[in-house]
Write a protein that holds these residues in place. Structure first.
Motif, PDB file in Angstrom:
ATOM      1  N   ALA A  78      -9.912  80.163  46.206  1.00 40.12           N
ATOM      2  CA  ALA A  78     -10.211  79.105  45.155  1.00 40.12           C
ATOM      3  C   ALA A  78     -11.408  78.303  45.647  1.00 40.12           C
ATOM      4  N   PHE A  79     -11.816  79.030  45.353  1.00 39.48           N
ATOM      5  CA  PHE A  79     -13.441  78.323  46.057  1.00 39.48           C
ATOM      6  C   PHE A  79     -14.729  77.999  44.031  1.00 39.48           C
ATOM      7  N   LEU A  80     -15.170  77.440  44.725  1.00 42.83           N
ATOM      8  CA  LEU A  80     -16.132  76.713  42.953  1.00 42.83           C
ATOM      9  C   LEU A  80     -17.529  77.915  42.781  1.00 42.83           C
ATOM     10  N   THR A  81     -17.414  77.373  41.716  1.00 41.32           N
ATOM     11  CA  THR A  81     -18.312  78.416  40.584  1.00 41.32           C
ATOM     12  C   THR A  81     -19.238  77.906  39.810  1.00 41.32           C
ATOM     13  N   LYS A  82     -20.214  78.516  39.061  1.00 38.16           N
ATOM     14  CA  LYS A  82     -20.620  78.195  37.868  1.00 38.16           C
ATOM     15  C   LYS A  82     -21.423  78.607  36.948  1.00 38.16           C
ATOM     16  N   GLY A  83     -20.645  79.478  36.366  1.00 42.84           N
ATOM     17  CA  GLY A  83     -20.750  80.429  35.230  1.00 42.84           C
ATOM     18  C   GLY A  83     -22.166  80.476  34.622  1.00 42.84           C
ATOM     19  N   ARG A  84     -22.558  81.116  33.711  1.00 43.47           N
ATOM     20  CA  ARG A  84     -23.733  81.649  33.476  1.00 43.47           C
ATOM     21  C   ARG A  84     -23.626  80.705  32.340  1.00 43.47           C
ATOM     22  N   ASN A  85     -22.790  79.655  31.683  1.00 48.44           N
ATOM     23  CA  ASN A  85     -23.290  79.098  30.183  1.00 48.44           C
ATOM     24  C   ASN A  85     -22.206  77.705  31.104  1.00 48.44           C
ATOM     25  N   GLY A  86     -22.512  77.445  31.944  1.00 52.18           N
ATOM     26  CA  GLY A  86     -22.201  76.135  32.382  1.00 52.18           C
ATOM     27  C   GLY A  86     -21.213  75.178  33.160  1.00 52.18           C
ATOM     28  N   LYS A  87     -19.892  76.362  32.630  1.00 53.89           N
ATOM     29  CA  LYS A  87     -18.981  75.852  32.995  1.00 53.89           C
ATOM     30  C   LYS A  87     -18.063  75.273  34.158  1.00 53.89           C
ATOM     31  N   ILE A  88     -18.090  74.746  34.488  1.00 51.77           N
ATOM     32  CA  ILE A  88     -17.450  75.111  36.324  1.00 51.77           C
ATOM     33  C   ILE A  88     -16.498  75.863  36.191  1.00 51.77           C
ATOM     34  N   LEU A  89     -16.152  76.478  37.127  1.00 53.52           N
ATOM     35  CA  LEU A  89     -15.712  77.349  37.534  1.00 53.52           C
ATOM     36  C   LEU A  89     -14.341  77.347  39.105  1.00 53.52           C
ATOM     37  N   LYS A  90     -13.077  77.784  38.569  1.00 52.95           N
ATOM     38  CA  LYS A  90     -12.470  77.495  39.978  1.00 52.95           C
ATOM     39  C   LYS A  90     -11.669  78.983  40.536  1.00 52.95           C
ATOM     40  N   SER A  91     -12.351  79.750  41.860  1.00 57.94           N
ATOM     41  CA  SER A  91     -12.367  81.361  41.171  1.00 57.94           C
ATOM     42  C   SER A  91     -11.447  81.602  42.540  1.00 57.94           C
ATOM     43  N   SER A  92     -10.740  82.872  42.243  1.00 57.82           N
ATOM     44  CA  SER A  92     -10.669  83.921  43.647  1.00 57.82           C
ATOM     45  C   SER A  92     -10.665  84.971  43.354  1.00 57.82           C
ATOM     46  N   ASN A  93     -11.856  85.554  44.639  1.00 57.71           N
ATOM     47  CA  ASN A  93     -11.201  87.610  44.740  1.00 57.71           C
ATOM     48  C   ASN A  93     -10.845  88.303  45.216  1.00 57.71           C
ATOM     49  N   VAL A  94     -10.018  88.995  44.916  1.00 61.37           N
ATOM     50  CA  VAL A  94      -9.194  89.464  46.005  1.00 61.37           C
ATOM     51  C   VAL A  94      -8.859  91.296  46.059  1.00 61.37           C
ATOM     52  N   TYR A  95      -9.817  91.400  47.055  1.00 64.93           N
ATOM     53  CA  TYR A  95      -9.908  93.131  46.908  1.00 64.93           C
ATOM     54  C   TYR A  95      -9.063  94.084  46.856  1.00 64.93           C
ATOM     55  N   LEU A  96      -8.831  95.170  46.250  1.00 67.11           N
ATOM     56  CA  LEU A  96      -7.873  96.304  46.275  1.00 67.11           C
ATOM     57  C   LEU A  96      -7.806  97.235  47.440  1.00 67.11           C
TER      58      LEU A  96
END
Length: 211
Positions: free
Chosen positions: A77-95
Motif C-alpha cells: 500500500a505505497f504510493l507511486t506515479k506511473g510513467r503515464n502520470g497516473k497515481i497508483l497505490k501499489s503493493s509488491n509481494v515476493y514469492l
C-alpha cells in the motif's frame, strides 16, 4: 515447487483483477527462470502502467533485488506515479521457495487518479465561501503524505524533538520506501517536520539508497 507457486500467483492475479476491475493491474514476475528485466509472465489490465508480457519490474525493485541479496521485503500500500502520470497505490509481494529464496513477485497497482480528481472536485463543491468558517478537507494526496509522515514517526517510536540522526534516517528510509517523495512538494514538508535542511534530506536519502 517453483512452477506451482507461480501457477498459483497467476491464478490469484486473475481473481484480484476480476474482483477490483479495470483500474487494478496485477502482475506476476518469474525472477528465477527469466532475466529480471524481462520477467513478466502474466499481467492483467496492463493498460494501467503500459507494461506487457516480457517487460520487467520498476528500477526500485531491480535495485532491491541486486542490493539486498535476496533479503528484499514486501512493500504494501505505497504510493507511486506511473510513467503515464497516473497515481497508483501499489503493493509488491515476493514469492519464495521452500528455502526462502526469491523466485518471483506478485505486484498490484491500483489507479487512484480518478479518485484524487473526484476529491478535488468535491472539495471545490463543498468548501464554504468567504463568509463561512473557511475550513475544508485536504486532498487525498496531501492526506496520504501526512499519514506517511505520521507512520514514519510512529515507526521510530519517539517525538521528532527527541530524535537523533539515526532516528531521522530511519524515518526517511520508511518514507522513501513508501514512495512519499514521489508526491509533489513532499520534500519541503518532510524537512519542516524533521527540522532538517534540503541538503540534509538529500544526504539521508542517499544514505538510505546506499545502505
Amino acid at each position: 515447487m517453483h512452477a506451482d507457486n507461480l501457477d498459483f500467483a497467476v491464478r490469484l492475479s486473475k481473481a484480484i483483477a476480476a474482483q477490483f476491475g479495470k483500474d487494478c493491474e496485477v502482475v506476476v514476475y518469474d525472477l528465477k527462470s527469466c532475466p529480471a528485466e524481462h520477467s513478466i509472465i502474466a499481467i492483467e489490465n496492463g493498460h494501467v502502467s503500459g507494461r506487457h508480457l516480457g517487460d520487467g519490474p520498476s528500477h526500485i525493485v531491480l535495485d532491491a533485488l541486486k542490493t539486498k541479496n535476496g533479503r528484499a521485503k514486501d512493500r504494501l500500500a505505497f504510493l507511486t506515479k506511473g510513467r503515464n502520470g497516473k497515481i497508483l497505490k501499489s503493493s509488491n509481494v515476493y514469492l519464495r521457495d521452500e528455502n526462502g529464496e526469491i523466485i518471483g513477485m506478485l505486484a498490484i497497482n491500483f489507479d487512484i487518479s480518478l479518485m484524487v480528481a473526484m476529491k478535488h472536485a468535491l472539495k471545490d463543491l463543498t468548501k464554504e465561501g468567504p463568509s463561512g468558517s473557511g475550513t475544508s478537507d485536504t486532498t487525498s494526496v496531501t492526506a496520504l503524505l501526512d499519514d506517511l509522515i505520521d507512520q514514519s514517526i510512529q515507526l521510530v517510536g519517539k517525538p521528532v524533538a527527541l530524535m537523533n540522526k539515526d532516528d531521522k534516517v530511519r524515518a526517511i528510509r520508511y518514507l522513501n520506501d513508501s514512495g512519499a517523495f514521489l508526491i509533489t512538494k513532499s520534500g519541503p514538508k518532510v524537512c519542516a517536520t524533521f527540522g532538517i535542511s534540503k541538503y540534509t534530506l538529500y544526504s539521508y536519502i542517499d544514505a538510505v539508497k546506499n545502505a
